[in-house]
Write an enzyme that holds these catalytic residues in place. Structure first.
Site, mmCIF file in Angstrom:
data_model
loop_
_atom_site.group_PDB
_atom_site.id
_atom_site.type_symbol
_atom_site.label_atom_id
_atom_site.label_comp_id
_atom_site.label_asym_id
_atom_site.label_seq_id
_atom_site.Cartn_x
_atom_site.Cartn_y
_atom_site.Cartn_z
ATOM 1 N N ASP A 56 -11.121 66.733 3.476
ATOM 2 C CA ASP A 56 -9.741 66.441 3.863
ATOM 3 C C ASP A 56 -8.858 67.676 3.733
ATOM 4 O OD1 ASP A 56 -10.430 63.784 4.295
ATOM 5 O OD2 ASP A 56 -10.004 63.208 2.228
ATOM 6 N N HIS A 79 -9.617 54.935 -0.533
ATOM 7 C CA HIS A 79 -9.390 56.294 -0.028
ATOM 8 C C HIS A 79 -9.499 56.301 1.502
ATOM 9 C CE1 HIS A 79 -10.173 60.818 -0.348
ATOM 10 N NE2 HIS A 79 -10.460 60.542 0.915
ATOM 11 N N GLU A 80 -10.574 55.705 2.015
ATOM 12 C CA GLU A 80 -10.794 55.701 3.460
ATOM 13 C C GLU A 80 -9.783 54.802 4.179
ATOM 14 O OE1 GLU A 80 -12.721 57.773 4.866
ATOM 15 O OE2 GLU A 80 -13.608 58.491 2.994
ATOM 16 N N HIS A 85 -6.663 56.657 5.040
ATOM 17 C CA HIS A 85 -6.805 57.432 6.279
ATOM 18 C C HIS A 85 -6.573 56.526 7.491
ATOM 19 C CE1 HIS A 85 -8.189 61.101 4.474
ATOM 20 N NE2 HIS A 85 -9.328 60.605 4.026
#
Length: 386
Positions: free
Chosen positions: A177, A82-83, A86
């Protein structure tokens, strides 16, 4: 919980990594850090999952806790993906990413600098939840073909956790987010990034209150059993949301004042004098010329120092005829000469990098325009808040 965190551009004095973190590798061009709080939550997950491990694979004994710990690592592996999404999107838009940190409530991606356009803010923010939803979807698709036992349990856990994380992170309130997605939408509509942050921050505060009241809603409305752990988790999540939202609101209000800080408008008229001129004579000439500052120059007119107001005041008048002006001037080292057209956040970063009482402002051709004092910048900033 997950959020990309924008930070000031790196400087020479910034530490390589935050205290209390352990570097475990590199991903998407960023250092992967694990905070000390992660080990606490990993242990909690291992204990909470152990009874379920015992159900699906009886007879493991103490190894059930090891299996629970492995599950925690797998779960946080999906948080890392997930990170990393980004980070990958941020790097695609040209923003350096210094680190990805896994912590008690999930993860955070440290992006150097702020998004310059709403579309960049949108895609950097939404990439994480979309990745979590994709991981959850893949795990859900693998569920029918997964063998019974620990593998099936892990697949079910990944599917449920990632779908939940993806959906919750799309809640439109900072610091989630989804809050940055809302911020980008308001920014795009109003052309005001600060308004977007403030609105999304207030929505985040509402979400924090909702998280705090959630256990009571579960108990009173849904009739679900609620224990002490539920209230503790709700409190921690609410504090995380409230503090993040409040920080975003405060930062936006401060940043909204920065465009009013224009060095050219704040410059004091200055008088150039030889660096060996007696201080008393320099002060007399400055008063006669109604100059608010004094710059010392060499014989060929090159500026070499800016008279420090505090040092000047501290020099007794009876000594001023006998000391050179250079004795109360700060040498123009790197960072003390600024372009006269500097303004806003760039001006604040410049004076933060090189703290001083006075700065020389120069035109593009190198000629002296005036002197900027830190006290004048501070007064202008405070006036902008009223």
């Amino acid at each position: 919980m997950s959020t990309p965190v924008s930070r000031p551009e790196p400087g020479p004095d910034r530490p390589s990594r935050p205290p209390g973190t352990l570097k475990v590798g590199t991903l998407a061009g960023a250092d992967v850090l694990v905070s000390s709080s992660w080990f606490l939550v990993a242990g909690m997950i291992a204990v909470l999952v152990a009874p379920r491990v015992d159900e699906v694979t009886p007879g493991l004994g103490a190894w059930k806790y090891v299996a629970g710990l492995v599950f925690a690592v797998i779960l946080y592996g999906s948080v890392l993906l997930h990170e990393a999404s980004h980070a990958a999107v941020a790097r695609h838009y040209g923003y350096p990413v210094s680190s990805i940190t896994l912590h008690f409530l999930g993860g955070a991606t440290a992006i150097e600098g702020e998004a310059k356009r709403p579309v960049e803010e949108f895609w950097i923010a939404v990439a994480g939840p979309l990745t979590s939803l994709a991981v959850g979807g893949v795990a859900l698709a693998l569920h029918p073909v997964s063998p019974d036992g620990l593998v099936l349990m892990a697949v079910e856990g990944l599917a449920g956790a990632n779908l939940l994380v993806g959906i919750l992170n799309l809640v439109p309130g900072l610091p989630l987010d989804g809050g940055r997605v809302l911020k980008s939408a308001i920014w795009g509509i109003t052309s005001d990034v600060h308004r977007g942050s403030i609105v999304a921050g207030w929505v985040g505060r509402v979400m924090a209150l909702g998280a705090l009241l959630w256990p009571s809603f579960q108990s009173e409305v849904l009739g679900w059993p609620v224990g002490l752990v539920d209230y503790v988790v709700a409190f921690v999540v609410a504090m995380f949301l409230w503090s993040g939202a409040s920080a975003a609101i405060t930062s936006a209000r401060i940043r909204s004042r920065l465009p009013r800080l224009v060095a050219r408008d704040l410059a004091r008229r200055t008088l150039a004098v030889p660096d060996d001129l007696p201080l008393a004579e320099a002060v007399r000439r400055a008063q006669e010329a109604q100059a608010g500052s004094i710059v010392t120059v060499t014989a060929d007119g090159r500026p070499v120092g800016v008279v420090n107001g505090a040092a000047l005041v501290a020099t007794p008048e009876d000594r001023r005829p006998w000391v050179a002006t250079s004795t109360v001037a700060r040498t123009l080292s790197d960072g003390l000469a600024l372009p006269v057209d500097i303004d806003g956040e760039e001006l604040v970063r410049a004076i933060t990098r090189t703290p001083a009482a006075e700065y020389l402002l120069v035109e593009s051709d190198g000629s002296v325009y005036g002197v900027l004092t830190a006290s004048d910048v501070d007064a202008a900033f405070r006036a902008g808040g009223r």
